[in-house]
Design a protein around this motif. Sequence first.
Motif, PDB file in Angstrom:
ATOM      1  N   THR A  70      13.595   2.854   7.223  1.00  0.00           N
ATOM      2  CA  THR A  70      12.869   2.777   5.942  1.00  0.00           C
ATOM      3  C   THR A  70      13.159   1.483   5.173  1.00  0.00           C
ATOM      4  OG1 THR A  70      14.616   3.813   4.582  1.00  0.00           O
ATOM      5  CG2 THR A  70      13.121   5.292   5.782  1.00  0.00           C
ATOM      6  N   LEU A  71      14.239   0.780   5.526  1.00  0.00           N
ATOM      7  CA  LEU A  71      14.680  -0.354   4.713  1.00  0.00           C
ATOM      8  C   LEU A  71      13.675  -1.509   4.625  1.00  0.00           C
ATOM      9  CD1 LEU A  71      18.481  -0.430   5.650  1.00  0.00           C
ATOM     10  CD2 LEU A  71      17.432   0.409   3.544  1.00  0.00           C
ATOM     11  N   PRO A  72      12.897  -1.816   5.696  1.00  0.00           N
ATOM     12  CA  PRO A  72      11.929  -2.923   5.545  1.00  0.00           C
ATOM     13  C   PRO A  72      10.868  -2.670   4.481  1.00  0.00           C
ATOM     14  CG  PRO A  72      12.285  -2.421   7.862  1.00  0.00           C
ATOM     15  CD  PRO A  72      12.945  -1.330   7.083  1.00  0.00           C
ATOM     16  N   PHE A  73      10.670  -1.420   4.069  1.00  0.00           N
ATOM     17  CA  PHE A  73       9.604  -1.073   3.126  1.00  0.00           C
ATOM     18  C   PHE A  73      10.112  -0.960   1.692  1.00  0.00           C
ATOM     19  CE2 PHE A  73       8.807   0.852   7.302  1.00  0.00           C
ATOM     20  CZ  PHE A  73       7.651   0.150   7.657  1.00  0.00           C
ATOM     21  N   ILE A  74      11.390  -1.256   1.479  1.00  0.00           N
ATOM     22  CA  ILE A  74      11.974  -1.115   0.151  1.00  0.00           C
ATOM     23  C   ILE A  74      11.652  -2.339  -0.691  1.00  0.00           C
ATOM     24  CG2 ILE A  74      14.207  -1.215  -1.049  1.00  0.00           C
ATOM     25  CD1 ILE A  74      15.240   0.852   0.920  1.00  0.00           C
ATOM     26  N   GLY A  75      11.201  -2.088  -1.941  1.00  0.00           N
ATOM     27  CA  GLY A  75      10.875  -3.186  -2.838  1.00  0.00           C
ATOM     28  C   GLY A  75      11.484  -3.057  -4.206  1.00  0.00           C
ATOM     29  N   ALA A  76      12.254  -1.980  -4.440  1.00  0.00           N
ATOM     30  CA  ALA A  76      12.859  -1.754  -5.751  1.00  0.00           C
ATOM     31  C   ALA A  76      14.342  -1.435  -5.593  1.00  0.00           C
ATOM     32  CB  ALA A  76      12.156  -0.600  -6.473  1.00  0.00           C
ATOM     33  N   GLU A  77      15.116  -1.726  -6.609  1.00  0.00           N
ATOM     34  CA  GLU A  77      16.559  -1.507  -6.545  1.00  0.00           C
ATOM     35  C   GLU A  77      16.896  -0.036  -6.305  1.00  0.00           C
ATOM     36  OE1 GLU A  77      19.333  -3.234  -9.335  1.00  0.00           O
ATOM     37  OE2 GLU A  77      17.863  -4.778  -9.887  1.00  0.00           O
ATOM     38  N   TRP A  78      16.250   0.864  -7.051  1.00  0.00           N
ATOM     39  CA  TRP A  78      16.635   2.274  -6.961  1.00  0.00           C
ATOM     40  C   TRP A  78      16.366   2.827  -5.563  1.00  0.00           C
ATOM     41  CZ3 TRP A  78      13.408   6.237  -5.610  1.00  0.00           C
ATOM     42  CH2 TRP A  78      12.031   6.007  -5.668  1.00  0.00           C
ATOM     43  N   GLN A  79      15.298   2.370  -4.920  1.00  0.00           N
ATOM     44  CA  GLN A  79      15.020   2.811  -3.557  1.00  0.00           C
ATOM     45  C   GLN A  79      16.134   2.376  -2.609  1.00  0.00           C
ATOM     46  OE1 GLN A  79      11.255   0.888  -2.904  1.00  0.00           O
ATOM     47  NE2 GLN A  79      10.060   2.553  -3.829  1.00  0.00           N
ATOM     48  N   LEU A  80      16.591   1.148  -2.794  1.00  0.00           N
ATOM     49  CA  LEU A  80      17.685   0.642  -1.969  1.00  0.00           C
ATOM     50  C   LEU A  80      18.948   1.476  -2.161  1.00  0.00           C
ATOM     51  CD1 LEU A  80      18.810  -1.544  -0.078  1.00  0.00           C
ATOM     52  CD2 LEU A  80      19.288  -2.930  -2.104  1.00  0.00           C
ATOM     53  N   TYR A  81      19.243   1.839  -3.401  1.00  0.00           N
ATOM     54  CA  TYR A  81      20.456   2.593  -3.685  1.00  0.00           C
ATOM     55  C   TYR A  81      20.424   3.991  -3.059  1.00  0.00           C
ATOM     56  CZ  TYR A  81      21.158  -1.106  -7.173  1.00  0.00           C
ATOM     57  OH  TYR A  81      21.312  -2.310  -7.802  1.00  0.00           O
ATOM     58  N   VAL A  82      19.262   4.650  -3.106  1.00  0.00           N
ATOM     59  CA  VAL A  82      19.141   5.982  -2.496  1.00  0.00           C
ATOM     60  C   VAL A  82      19.327   5.897  -0.982  1.00  0.00           C
ATOM     61  CG1 VAL A  82      17.550   7.888  -2.025  1.00  0.00           C
ATOM     62  CG2 VAL A  82      17.689   6.931  -4.329  1.00  0.00           C
ATOM     63  N   ALA A  83      18.662   4.922  -0.358  1.00  0.00           N
ATOM     64  CA  ALA A  83      18.767   4.772   1.092  1.00  0.00           C
ATOM     65  C   ALA A  83      20.205   4.483   1.519  1.00  0.00           C
ATOM     66  CB  ALA A  83      17.843   3.646   1.570  1.00  0.00           C
ATOM     67  N   ILE A  84      20.888   3.628   0.776  1.00  0.00           N
ATOM     68  CA  ILE A  84      22.269   3.285   1.109  1.00  0.00           C
ATOM     69  C   ILE A  84      23.175   4.497   0.975  1.00  0.00           C
ATOM     70  CG2 ILE A  84      24.271   1.959   0.311  1.00  0.00           C
ATOM     71  CD1 ILE A  84      22.298   0.388   2.033  1.00  0.00           C
ATOM     72  N   ALA A  85      22.933   5.335  -0.032  1.00  0.00           N
ATOM     73  CA  ALA A  85      23.760   6.536  -0.227  1.00  0.00           C
ATOM     74  C   ALA A  85      23.667   7.464   0.977  1.00  0.00           C
ATOM     75  CB  ALA A  85      23.340   7.260  -1.500  1.00  0.00           C
ATOM     76  N   VAL A  86      22.464   7.675   1.493  1.00  0.00           N
ATOM     77  CA  VAL A  86      22.282   8.558   2.654  1.00  0.00           C
ATOM     78  C   VAL A  86      22.894   7.931   3.903  1.00  0.00           C
ATOM     79  CG1 VAL A  86      20.600   9.712   4.133  1.00  0.00           C
ATOM     80  CG2 VAL A  86      20.198   9.570   1.667  1.00  0.00           C
ATOM     81  N   LEU A  87      22.635   6.643   4.106  1.00  0.00           N
ATOM     82  CA  LEU A  87      23.150   5.958   5.289  1.00  0.00           C
ATOM     83  C   LEU A  87      24.681   5.972   5.312  1.00  0.00           C
ATOM     84  CD1 LEU A  87      21.752   2.727   6.844  1.00  0.00           C
ATOM     85  CD2 LEU A  87      24.201   2.915   6.484  1.00  0.00           C
TER      86      LEU A  87
END
Length: 380
Positions: A70-87
């Motif tokens: 999902t990371l190539p489709f991230i364009g906002a900070e909050w999206q990045l933070y959620v993805a990193i938390a799960v990973l």
Amino acid sequence: MGTGLLTIALGLLAFDIAGGSAGRILANVLTIKILIYVIASPIITALAAYWRVTPVLVGADLVRAAVALTLPFIGAEWQLYVAIAVLQGASATFTPTFQAVIPRILPDEEEYTQALSMSRLAYDLEQIASPVIAAALLTVVSYTNLFLGTVAGFLASAALVVTATLPGARPRPATDRTGIIDRTLRGIRLMVTHPRLRALLWINLAVAAPMAMIMVNSVVIVRAELGLGESALAWVLAIFGLGSMAVALALPRVLTLIDDRPVILGGALLAAVVLVLLLIDPSPAFAILAIAWLALGVGLSAMQTPIGRIIRASAGEDDLGYVFAAQFSLSHACYLLTYPIAGWLGDAAGLQAATAALAVLAVIGTGMAAATWPRVKVSA
């Protein structure tokens, strides 16, 4: 290798989002990662204490691969933070389980030392190979494509785990009637009460200070301060990995001649001295930066590679998983201090202020570890 590509791509994504303030976003990302590690690792280890190893490792890899997709489709900070938390929740499951299974497979101390060296070497090869591959790829494709390499890396890891012969689930002793809370805190209690393990807590601080400088501010120094291209970041991280790999190759031989204590404390002293010297110029010319990062790779590898030997010599077999999880959690707790200093203080007060604060922490960690660590051999 997947993790190495992820590290470089995340730095460039942060720069895309925030420019010269990329250090702030990276500090946030890394702080979220550490919070997950500190909180989740002991709990997961307590829950999975008597589970089979293979499905735990494979499941964690598959979750990490799915999130990386999902990371190539991230364009906002909050999206990045959620993805990193799960990973990173999946990583907090994988790493302590992986670390604790090695001494179960290799009870002989010499073989275990070689295994620790090979494990570190694999990590260091990733530090070198991934930036080289990334630098080559970045000449022809966008950095977002590096995330696809991360997906491939985690899937390959899962496939390799499936083909490995790993021990089954540990039988739960009839005398073990402890609950989840007691098992969660078990390793932490051992770390705090055992003299050698208590010294490791200070070594963790000595590791976290220079590592935060590398992980958070490499992109700031290379891209914002020196004005160099994306591939320069990949190369400076590769040089850091080269220093670490050289030590990992040498340590099995060195540790037959020298005790763990001077090796680990020597690495801590080297890293602290490098940070102090960086105060002269926190954004030096690329050649000087490369030498500094090479030295930090040497120091960090000398500190981190023998830690498994200290833990195995200080804990019984039934406690190994708990102590490895506690070490994983408590070592990363130090980053809750050093990552914000590297990113937030660097963004607000400048790179020199952040470097000075990290240098002070490295010196404190080194000094306290030397004062706390008893002068006895690890095998005693």
